[in-house]
Enzyme design. Structure first.
Site, PDB file in Angstrom:
ATOM      1  N   LYS A 119       2.252  10.979   7.532  1.00 49.07           N
ATOM      2  CA  LYS A 119       1.464  10.658   8.724  1.00 49.07           C
ATOM      3  C   LYS A 119       1.997  11.316  10.001  1.00 49.07           C
ATOM      4  O   LYS A 119       1.788  12.497  10.178  1.00 49.07           O
ATOM      5  CB  LYS A 119       1.334   9.138   8.846  1.00 49.07           C
ATOM      6  CG  LYS A 119       0.558   8.570   7.650  1.00 49.07           C
ATOM      7  CD  LYS A 119      -0.097   7.240   7.893  1.00 49.07           C
ATOM      8  CE  LYS A 119      -1.109   6.944   6.784  1.00 49.07           C
ATOM      9  NZ  LYS A 119      -0.775   5.851   5.920  1.00 49.07           N
ATOM     10  N   ASP A 161       9.238   2.901   2.108  1.00 54.11           N
ATOM     11  CA  ASP A 161       8.043   3.679   2.430  1.00 54.11           C
ATOM     12  C   ASP A 161       7.784   3.492   3.917  1.00 54.11           C
ATOM     13  O   ASP A 161       7.226   2.482   4.341  1.00 54.11           O
ATOM     14  CB  ASP A 161       6.856   3.208   1.583  1.00 54.11           C
ATOM     15  CG  ASP A 161       5.577   4.012   1.877  1.00 54.11           C
ATOM     16  OD1 ASP A 161       5.551   4.737   2.901  1.00 54.11           O
ATOM     17  OD2 ASP A 161       4.613   3.909   1.103  1.00 54.11           O
ATOM     18  N   PHE A 171       0.858  -1.185   0.000  1.00 54.85           N
ATOM     19  CA  PHE A 171       0.000   0.000   0.000  1.00 54.85           C
ATOM     20  C   PHE A 171       0.898   1.240   0.000  1.00 54.85           C
ATOM     21  O   PHE A 171       1.670   1.457   0.928  1.00 54.85           O
ATOM     22  CB  PHE A 171      -0.946   0.069   1.202  1.00 54.85           C
ATOM     23  CG  PHE A 171      -1.849   1.264   1.106  1.00 54.85           C
ATOM     24  CD1 PHE A 171      -3.023   1.206   0.372  1.00 54.85           C
ATOM     25  CD2 PHE A 171      -1.504   2.476   1.689  1.00 54.85           C
ATOM     26  CE1 PHE A 171      -3.848   2.334   0.239  1.00 54.85           C
ATOM     27  CE2 PHE A 171      -2.321   3.602   1.552  1.00 54.85           C
ATOM     28  CZ  PHE A 171      -3.494   3.525   0.832  1.00 54.85           C
TER      29      PHE A 171
HETATM   30  C1  PLP Z   1      -1.008   5.936   4.433  1.00 54.86           C
HETATM   31  C2  PLP Z   1       0.108   5.426   3.559  1.00 54.86           C
HETATM   32  C3  PLP Z   1       0.415   6.025   2.328  1.00 54.86           C
HETATM   33  C4  PLP Z   1      -0.409   7.151   1.738  1.00 54.86           C
HETATM   34  O1  PLP Z   1      -0.467   8.273   2.519  1.00 54.86           O
HETATM   35  P1  PLP Z   1      -1.656   9.348   2.285  1.00 54.86           P
HETATM   36  O2  PLP Z   1      -1.297  10.478   3.197  1.00 54.86           O
HETATM   37  O3  PLP Z   1      -2.933   8.660   2.650  1.00 54.86           O
HETATM   38  O4  PLP Z   1      -1.612   9.722   0.847  1.00 54.86           O
HETATM   39  C5  PLP Z   1       1.502   5.545   1.625  1.00 54.86           C
HETATM   40  N1  PLP Z   1       2.235   4.528   2.093  1.00 54.86           N
HETATM   41  C6  PLP Z   1       1.960   3.917   3.263  1.00 54.86           C
HETATM   42  C7  PLP Z   1       2.831   2.801   3.728  1.00 54.86           C
HETATM   43  C8  PLP Z   1       0.883   4.333   4.023  1.00 54.86           C
HETATM   44  O5  PLP Z   1       0.584   3.699   5.160  1.00 54.86           O
END
Ligand code: PLP
Length: 400
Positions: free
Chosen positions: A254, A225, A140
């Site tokens: 985040k 990520d 994701f």
């Molecule tokens: C939440 C998330 C994203 C995307 O972030 P948004 O602020 O919702 O665009 C990308 N990678 C990971 C691993 C995430 O948990």
């Protein structure tokens, strides 16, 4: 207005791209949130780990208000006095040369993809428009068209094509699959050190190290990520730290702003980040002084309140206590730090009913990938609050 009134309005006027639990929240403080009827809940999702510092952290509120009074947005057409300080403080804290600020996580992932491709063409010498990026099954990374182009979840993709080419998917946790998939056109391996949305999937020990070595040997960028796994969640500042792995690039979002305001960033070496030239990339709000001031304080809170150590200690306690729950519905528990997936058996009928039963009892959690209950409270949670949550979880996991 009551809960049902808000829900009715949202049903009518809001796009139905989510199916939230039917709780309408109006206030938050630390690990606790209150709904519009005044009922109190322990937040065990923490906005997908954006609220690691806890809701409405007084230090973040203070900085946010002060900065909002002073200056909020200049655009990058001009400079501001907060961005340079965030750049310096974040790079020094994480041990990187340079950073590039964005707003949402998906934008930072897009930034890393653009950076890797340009690095491939200008440094590695890949032929124009041939760059490949390797990603993992169950990933994701966000919701833009390019990012869903390489998702393995059909619901994320259905009806949104045509998709962006240049991505190759391999099994997660399998370093040999990575070695096999790399070609002379491969510019990067983009990976979550622990898959969050995938169900809190912890890869085999040594996987990240091995993948890191393979990338180094084959001149491929290793991009982590860490949007959900980073900034203390797993018990270290970055999840990659558990294996002593230093990625070529790290993506943060985040908790970088403690839930106050969207701030994301990509960190990399001078050589890699240096591929960006004026006009090659940008964002109107990216690097705005309000977000930067909040992010600087959000990072200081993580350090000052020792949130990494807290997550490590309390996470061990949480997992050990969970493992004592002999539920007929649970297949197994997995996780790292204050990040646990309760993996339900197929017969359990999905996570949703357990989430709803927990909500009744004052605990807010969210299922992921149908059959995993994810527990990810703010890292400021206390042992007593964990016990309070465990009591309710025990009840719900033992119900028929
Ligand atoms: C939440 C998330 C994203 C995307 O972030 P948004 O602020 O919702 O665009 C990308 N990678 C990971 C691993 C995430 O948990």
């Amino acid at each position: 207005m009551k809960t049902q009134d808000y829900i009715a309005i949202e049903d009518q006027y809001g796009a139905h791209n989510y199916r939230p639990l039917d709780v309408v929240l109006t206030r938050g403080e630390g690990v606790w949130v209150w709904d519009v009827e005044g009922k109190k809940y322990l937040d065990c999702l923490a906005a997908y780990s954006a609220v690691n510092q806890g809701h409405c952290h007084p230090r973040l509120v203070k900085v946010m208000i002060e900065q909002a009074r002073r200056l909020t947005l200049t655009s990058r057409a001009f400079r501001n006095d907060q961005l340079p300080l965030l750049e310096k403080e974040l790079c020094e804290l994480m041990g990187y040369d340079m950073m590039l600020p964005m707003n949402s996580g998906a934008e930072a992932v897009e930034t890393a993809i653009k950076m890797a491709r340009k690095w491939g063409y200008t440094v590695k010498g890949v032929e124009a428009d041939k760059a490949e990026i390797i990603v993992c099954d169950g990933n994701f990374h966000g919701r833009t068209v390019t990012i869903i182009s390489f998702s393995s979840v059909e619901k994320y993709r259905d009806g949104f094509g045509p998709f962006t080419p240049g991505f190759k998917r391999i099994p997660y946790g399998d370093a040999e699959a990575l070695a096999t998939a790399i070609t002379p056109n491969t510019v990067a391996f983009l990976v979550e050190p622990i898959q969050g949305e995938g169900g809190v999937v912890v890869p085999p020990t040594g996987y990240l190290q091995r993948a890191r070595e393979i990338c180094r040997a084959r001149n491929v960028l290793f991009i982590a990520d860490e949007i959900q796994s980073g900034l203390g969640r797993t018990g270290k500042m970055l999840a990659c730290d558990h294996e002593g792995v230093r990625p070529d690039a790290v993506i943060l979002g985040k908790a970088l702003s403690g839930g106050m305001y969207p701030v994301s960033a990509v960190l990399a070496s001078r050589e890699v980040m240096g591929v960006f030239q004026p006009s090659s990339h940008g964002s109107t709000y990216g690097g705005n002084p309000l977000g930067c001031a909040v992010a600087r304080e959000a990072l200081r809170v993580i350090v000052d309140e020792q949130l990494c150590q807290r997550a490590a200690e309390l996470g061990d306690y949480l997992l050990a206590e969970l493992q004592k729950i002999q539920s007929p519905h649970v297949n197994f528990y997995r996780g790292k730090g204050l990040w646990v997936g309760v993996v339900l058996k197929e017969e359990a009928g999905g996570a949703r009913r357990f989430c709803e039963a927990l909500m009744e009892r004052g605990v807010l959690v969210k299922g992921t990938r149908h059959n995993v209950i994810r527990l990810a409270p703010p890292l400021v949670i206390t042992r007593e609050e964990i016990d309070w949550m465990l009591e309710r979880l025990r009840e719900v996991l033992m119900m028929a």
